[in-house]
Design an enzyme around this catalytic site. Sequence first.
Site, mmCIF file in Angstrom:
data_model
loop_
_atom_site.group_PDB
_atom_site.id
_atom_site.type_symbol
_atom_site.label_atom_id
_atom_site.label_comp_id
_atom_site.label_asym_id
_atom_site.label_seq_id
_atom_site.Cartn_x
_atom_site.Cartn_y
_atom_site.Cartn_z
ATOM 1 N N HIS A 1 -3.025 -0.310 -2.701
ATOM 2 C CA HIS A 1 -3.755 0.178 -2.452
ATOM 3 C C HIS A 1 -5.340 -0.145 -3.218
ATOM 4 O O HIS A 1 -4.890 0.672 -4.115
ATOM 5 C CB HIS A 1 -3.861 2.024 -1.769
ATOM 6 N N ASP B 1 1.177 -1.418 -0.268
ATOM 7 C CA ASP B 1 -0.275 -0.009 0.349
ATOM 8 C C ASP B 1 0.320 1.333 -0.328
ATOM 9 O O ASP B 1 1.474 1.828 1.079
ATOM 10 C CB ASP B 1 -0.976 0.110 0.727
#
Length: 232
Positions: free
Chosen positions: A201, A170
Site C-alpha cells: 500500500h 496491499d
Amino acid sequence: MTDHITVKGQGGTFNAYIARPKTSPAPAVVVLQELFGVNADIRKTCDALAEQGFLAVAPDLFWRQEPGVDLNVTSEADWQHGLRLYQAYDRDAGAKDVKDTIDAVSSLPDCDGKVAVLGYCLGALMVFLTAVRYAGFDAAVAYHGSDTEKYLGELDGLTAPLLMHLAEEDEFISKAAQAEIKAALAKKPNTTVYSYPGQNHAFSRHNGTHYNAAAATLANSRTREFLNRQLR
C-alpha cells in the site's frame, strides 16, 4: 498569488490547496488526500502536476471534522490521529465535496474547462465514489483505494474514463478484494486497472515506508499519459 482557494460546499466552505502551471488556462486535476490531510506529500503531488502543465487543486476533505489537517506519515501519533478521522469520515458528504470542488475548479479562469480527479487511499475511494455517483468531469485516477470493493454495486453509474492502480501485496486491500475489483471493472469499456507485483500500500507516496521508485515511476508515467490523453 495565493496557494489556496475557498470552495462553497454543502453546509459551509472549505479550503483547497492550489498549484498553478506556468501557462493558463490549463486542464485541471483535483487531487484527493490520504488520511493525513492536505500534507506535504499531497502538496508535492500538486506541485508536480503543475510542472506538467496542469492546474492542481487539493480540497480539505476533513473540513467538517477538523479543518487544516496536515499530518506526518512517519509519526505514529499522526497515524492514529488520521485513522480516527478516517473512521469517522462521512463518505457520502465527502463525494458531494469532491463534486463541489470539481465544479468550483472548472469555473476558475485558470481552468480550460477540462477536469480530472485523482486520489490516493481514502482519496482513491472518494475518486471512485464521485465517479460512480456524479458526472461533469473528464477522467478519474485511483491509487490503491481501500474499501472500493464495497461500492462495486454502483459501477453502472460510471461514465468518466477510470485508471486504477493496485498494489498486489496491499495490506489494506486483500487479494480477494483486488480480484473482485478487477473482475467488475473488466466489464466496463472505459476502465483500465494496473497491478504492481510485490508492492505494498502507498508504494508511490513520496518518502513513504513502502515507497518504490521503479513502481512509482511506472504508475506515475501511466497516470501522466492517461491525463494528457483525456484532458488535452
